[in-house]
Design a protein around this motif. Structure first.
Motif, mmCIF file in Angstrom:
data_model
loop_
_atom_site.group_PDB
_atom_site.id
_atom_site.type_symbol
_atom_site.label_atom_id
_atom_site.label_comp_id
_atom_site.label_asym_id
_atom_site.label_seq_id
_atom_site.Cartn_x
_atom_site.Cartn_y
_atom_site.Cartn_z
ATOM 1 N N GLN A 44 -2.391 10.302 -8.044
ATOM 2 C CA GLN A 44 -3.620 10.371 -8.818
ATOM 3 C C GLN A 44 -4.668 9.441 -8.214
ATOM 4 N N PHE A 45 -5.020 9.729 -6.978
ATOM 5 C CA PHE A 45 -6.014 8.915 -6.291
ATOM 6 C C PHE A 45 -7.297 9.707 -6.133
ATOM 7 N N ASP A 46 -8.371 8.994 -5.865
ATOM 8 C CA ASP A 46 -9.691 9.620 -5.748
ATOM 9 C C ASP A 46 -9.824 10.276 -4.383
ATOM 10 N N TRP A 89 3.870 4.456 -13.163
ATOM 11 C CA TRP A 89 3.007 3.666 -12.262
ATOM 12 C C TRP A 89 3.070 4.231 -10.848
ATOM 13 N N LEU A 90 4.271 4.546 -10.385
ATOM 14 C CA LEU A 90 4.412 5.118 -9.046
ATOM 15 C C LEU A 90 3.702 6.467 -8.964
ATOM 16 N N PHE A 146 8.161 7.248 1.849
ATOM 17 C CA PHE A 146 9.151 6.298 1.348
ATOM 18 C C PHE A 146 9.036 6.132 -0.162
ATOM 19 N N TRP A 147 7.826 5.855 -0.634
ATOM 20 C CA TRP A 147 7.642 5.600 -2.059
ATOM 21 C C TRP A 147 7.774 6.878 -2.882
ATOM 22 N N ASN A 153 0.863 -1.177 0.000
ATOM 23 C CA ASN A 153 0.000 0.000 0.000
ATOM 24 C C ASN A 153 0.901 1.229 0.000
ATOM 25 N N LEU A 154 1.047 1.825 -1.164
ATOM 26 C CA LEU A 154 1.998 2.918 -1.313
ATOM 27 C C LEU A 154 1.587 4.139 -0.502
#
Length: 901
Positions: A245-247, A238-239, A206-207, A199-200
């Motif tokens: 780019q989340f809802d 992808w990262l 970190f990610w 779960n990024l």
């Protein structure tokens, strides 16, 4: 996870959206758009896809509007994306065979086939795949308004269900595991301990760093096996999608602020506003720690034993200034012997003053309280001639009386009362009738002398309330008397003070603690006023005063709560004023009206007009831009002999005045970048080569005929981003990326060789050539390309901000480029380009100001809040007041989590 494409109705940008976002409202990610989009439902996508499949044989111009929106591209018909060297290019979405169909899906496919049209086999299979997607799907990214499918084409494609397992994990294993795996964990980082797709968002920091290093090409290092550009781009994209780019509709997290200790500035301002006194109490406090660039971050504001001692000392000083003890106003003083100022024949001997001939003695004193004072003057004399010795007494140059002093060395006490006002006074005792008769038959009457034993003053016996300073009169609203006990009087004094000190209503039993302290002091025979002082000291060292506590903890779960109006008033006042709420905010909090959005906005605008808002300029801007460090900078004295502490403070003042000007006039944020004027005095005018500016007073001056624009060209910023003996394109480029474009580069790798080694080996090269040669290492080049291309554009400014055409013997080459490839020549063109990116600057300022406003570092979920703030600010022409209002109205400011996250 499958995806489809949808065009934003506002900016017309084609968006790739995850199918699991179908039917949701999202926001366009375009930097110049950001509009809200209502995405179409799964049913509408299905219908459009079916229509596209049925109409596959027609030309696009013959299709119906709905069919045009759902063109489904198979492997044979989809246009291949063009290759690009950009790290952030779009990636081609892979396709999968359709999953098994369920009953409802079979009916849909059968209906599509019954139309009598013969679509190509690829389109039919594509339709079946789409129908299968709709059962498990929804969708992802931003879109804006109506969700009207007839506007542009919607393309639905399938991608691997677990792209992390098929693409990302193999990349990390192949290129990263040698240094970040089981055997070796450079920097404490490892990638081999994830089970399944991580779960990024839970480990966003970190990610985010991983994404930065991969995207800019700084990792893997050049001495290791390197991925192709296509591999690097695919992983970086992808990262980026996962992290950024989340809802936002699925994010409901206002964050949690650690209990916030008042920093030094806040402590000083709060005590001054609470007690209405003007005294610097925190100057000897230990320096506050800094987190996320600011010294008001709850996580780092700890309390040490030394600081606690200083709090106790400061509290004692504060109450001494605020509450005046009656005994400190009363005057009781005595003069004798050498304490007098003597003139004429006066001579002091022990405690007595002898006047062998005419002379006088003066006693000076200061009255603190107007009232009736009693004087006592003790004199004696030796006689001669027919008369007696006399003592003439005057007060402030006006005669009080002439008094006979009969007898031989017989003391007489002369008493009188006078009404005196506050101020300096002087008492004078004069001997003016000297007589000498050496032929007198009586040896005791041959020489007339006056002897002054002492003078004393005492009073006033009764003090009126007007005798006390204004602060005392405001605080001491009750006095003990015939019908009021000392404790009841103290209650009336302390109750409003405790409420204002704690910045909330007093809870049951809280006031009693401080009344108990009052009673203990009374039991030790302290005066009423001194007892109140001691109790108030207790208030000023209470955690409820020293900390901003916004509610009690809740261990039942991770729920969020809205701040009550008192906590909201405190957040607002410490954000804009660096101090406690004023009476108007307290009254609105008591009535429960402050949380109303209209009222809240009205208060923000009122507070920004108040002189106290200068604290926002001094404390926020001074730390955001690093201006507080200017007095500590040390440019080379041989190269820059004109630089001193005063010039450093003038530099700081210039930038503060520009921000204050934009704030006062509610201008666009971009004015901070593009302003063709500045605020300077004669010392800065000399530095800038401007004439006709005289004196130390700052005034607004036009820069239209110069290459300077905005704060980027301010001498303070240019000095901070230089070394003591030279400029630094790296520092200046990094500063612009971080403070203007909100694109802070990743930290530099360890063990990077210094530029000095390159300079020593290549002394005949220009500074720019030396820097380019120095950065040939691929580990360094990717990041330096981002920073140096900007910094080179500011090379015409030397290390303290003066304009120059040459660097030594070499002409300045001020050509540069931005990370997006835009080229420019010199600071004017750079500033013009930056001014065309208002969303980037708004994002930067919003992130910095929200951090300062809530007193915590921002997390991944705060991106949603920042996006909303940018959109609202854009809609109001980027006015600075709108930015501040939207910060205050945001969930991050008005809500909090009740437990640790």
């Amino acid at each position: 996870m499958q995806e489809f494409r949808y065009r934003c109705p506002s900016c017309r940008k084609s968006l790739r959206i995850r199918i699991d976002r179908a039917g949701q409202q999202v926001r366009c990610p375009g930097s110049e758009c950001g509009a809200k989009i209502d995405l179409p439902s799964r049913e509408r996508i299905l219908a459009a896809a079916q229509a596209a499949a049925q109409d596959g044989g027609k030309k696009v111009s013959e299709r119906s509007p709905v069919a045009q929106t759902a063109q489904i591209k198979s492997k044979s018909t989809a246009a291949k994306p063009k290759k690009t060297s950009s790290v952030r290019r779009s990636r081609k979405v892979a396709e999968l065979p359709p999953p098994p169909l369920k009953r409802g899906e079979r009916r849909a496919v059968k209906a599509a086939r019954s139309t009598g049209r013969r679509a190509p086999l690829q389109l039919i299979l594509g339709t079946v795949a789409i129908v299968g997607l709709l059962i498990g799907g929804s969708y992802l990214l931003p879109s804006a308004s109506t969700g009207d499918m007839s506007e542009e084409s919607v393309r639905i494609q399938a991608e691997p269900k677990n792209e992390y397992a098929s693409k990302i994990s193999p990349f990390l294993t192949k290129y990263c595991a040698d240094c970040h795996g089981t055997d070796l964990q450079e920097g404490g980082i490892r990638f081999d301990n994830f089970t399944g797709e991580p779960n990024l968002l839970e480990k966003h920091d970190f990610w985010h760093k991983v994404h930065q290093q991969i995207a800019v090409g700084s990792m893997p290092p050049s001495d290791m096996e390197l991925p192709s550009m296509e591999e690097r781009t695919a992983v970086a994209d992808w990262l980026d999608r996962q992290l950024n780019q989340f809802d936002c509709r699925g994010v409901d997290n206002p964050g949690r602020v650690t209990v916030h200790r008042l920093n030094r500035v806040e402590y000083n301002n709060t005590v001054q506003d609470l007690l209405e006194i003007n005294v610097d109490l925190a100057s000897n406090f230990p320096a506050d720690d800094v987190g996320y660039g600011f010294d008001n971050i709850g996580d780092v504001l700890t309390i040490s034993p030394l600081l606690m001692e200083r709090y106790i000392e400061a509290a004692e000083t504060a109450v001494d200034v605020a509450i005046t003890l009656p005994e400190s106003l009363r005057l009781k003083e005595e003069w004798a012997g050498e304490r007098f100022q003597l003139s004429g024949s006066g001579r002091a001997s022990g405690r007595s003053v002898t006047f062998a001939s005419n002379g006088f003695a003066t006693a000076r004193f200061r009255v603190k309280a107007e009232g009736e004072y009693e004087f006592a003057v003790v004199v004696s004399a030796s006689q001669a001639g027919d008369g007696v010795a006399q003592a003439q007494i005057s007060l402030d140059g006006k005669p009080v009386g002439t008094h006979d002093v009969p007898g031989h060395r017989v003391e007489r006490t002369v008493k009188f009362n006078k009404h005196l006002k506050v101020g300096e006074h002087q008492l004078e005792i004069r001997f003016a009738n000297d007589h000498y008769d050496p032929d007198s038959e009586d040896p005791k009457r041959r020489d007339r002398n006056l002897y002054l034993s002492s003078a004393a003053i005492e009073g006033p016996a009764k003090l009126s309330l007007d005798s006390f300073p204004a602060a005392h009169r405001r605080l001491m609203v009750s006095q003990p008397g015939k019908d009021v006990s000392p404790k009841d009087a103290a209650r009336k004094v302390l109750a409003p003070l405790v409420e204002r000190a704690f910045r909330r209503p007093v809870r049951s039993g809280e006031l009693d603690r401080y009344l108990k302290i009052f009673e203990i002091a009374q039991s030790r025979d302290e005066s009423y006023e001194r007892s109140v002082q001691v109790a108030l000291q207790g208030v000023l060292v209470s955690p409820e005063f020293l900390f901003r506590i916004e509610g009690e903890e809740d261990s039942s779960g991770g729920k969020k709560v809205r701040l009550d109006d008192f906590a909201l008033a405190s957040r607002l006042s410490y954000f804009l004023w660096s101090s406690m709420p004023d009476d108007e905010l307290f009254e609105l909090a008591r009535s429960g009206k402050l949380s109303d959005e209209a009222v809240l906005e009205q208060q923000v605008r009122r507070m920004l007009k108040d002189d106290k808002s200068q604290a926002l300029t001094e404390n926020f801007v001074g730390q955001w831009l690093g201006l507080r460090r200017l007095p500590e900078t040390t440019p080379d004295k041989d190269l820059f002999p004109m630089f001193d502490t005063k010039l450093a403070k003038d530099m700081q003042r210039e930038t503060e005045l520009l921000f204050a000007h934009v704030l006062k006039r509610d201008l666009s944020l971009t004015e901070l970048i593009t302003a063709d004027y500045t605020f300077i005095n004669d010392s800065l005018a000399g530095l800038y080569g401007l004439e006709n500016v005289k004196g130390n007073e700052f005034r607004q001056v036009s820069l239209k005929e110069t290459p300077r624009r905005g704060l980027i060209a301010h001498a303070g910023v240019l000095t901070l981003t230089s070394f003591p003996n030279r400029t630094s394109p790296v520092k200046r480029g990094e500063w612009v990326l971080e403070n203007i474009l909100a694109q802070a580069p990743p930290p530099a790798p360890a063990s990077v060789p210094g530029l000095e080694e390159t300079q020593a080996a290549n002394p005949n090269l220009s500074f720019r050539e030396q820097l380019v040669l120095h950065q040939q290492d691929p580990i360094c080049s990717s990041c330096h390309k981002l920073m140096d291309g900007i910094g080179f554009g500011l090379q015409n400014f030397d290390a303290i901000g003066r304009w120059r055409e040459k660097d030594g013997d070499h002409p300045i080459d001020a050509n540069g480029d931005l990370p997006d490839g835009t080229s420019f020549n010199g600071p004017r063109e750079l500033i013009d380009i930056l001014s065309q990116k208002p969303d980037d600057f708004t994002r930067c300022l919003a992130e910095k100001m929200l951090t300062y406003a809530v007193g915590r570092g921002l997390e991944w979920y705060d991106r949603c809040t920042i996006d909303d703030i940018i959109a609202a600010t854009r809609a109001d022409h980027y006015r600075i007041s709108r930015l501040i209002v939207e910060i205050v109205k945001s969930p991050a400011f008005r809500e909090r989590h009740t437990t640790s996250l």
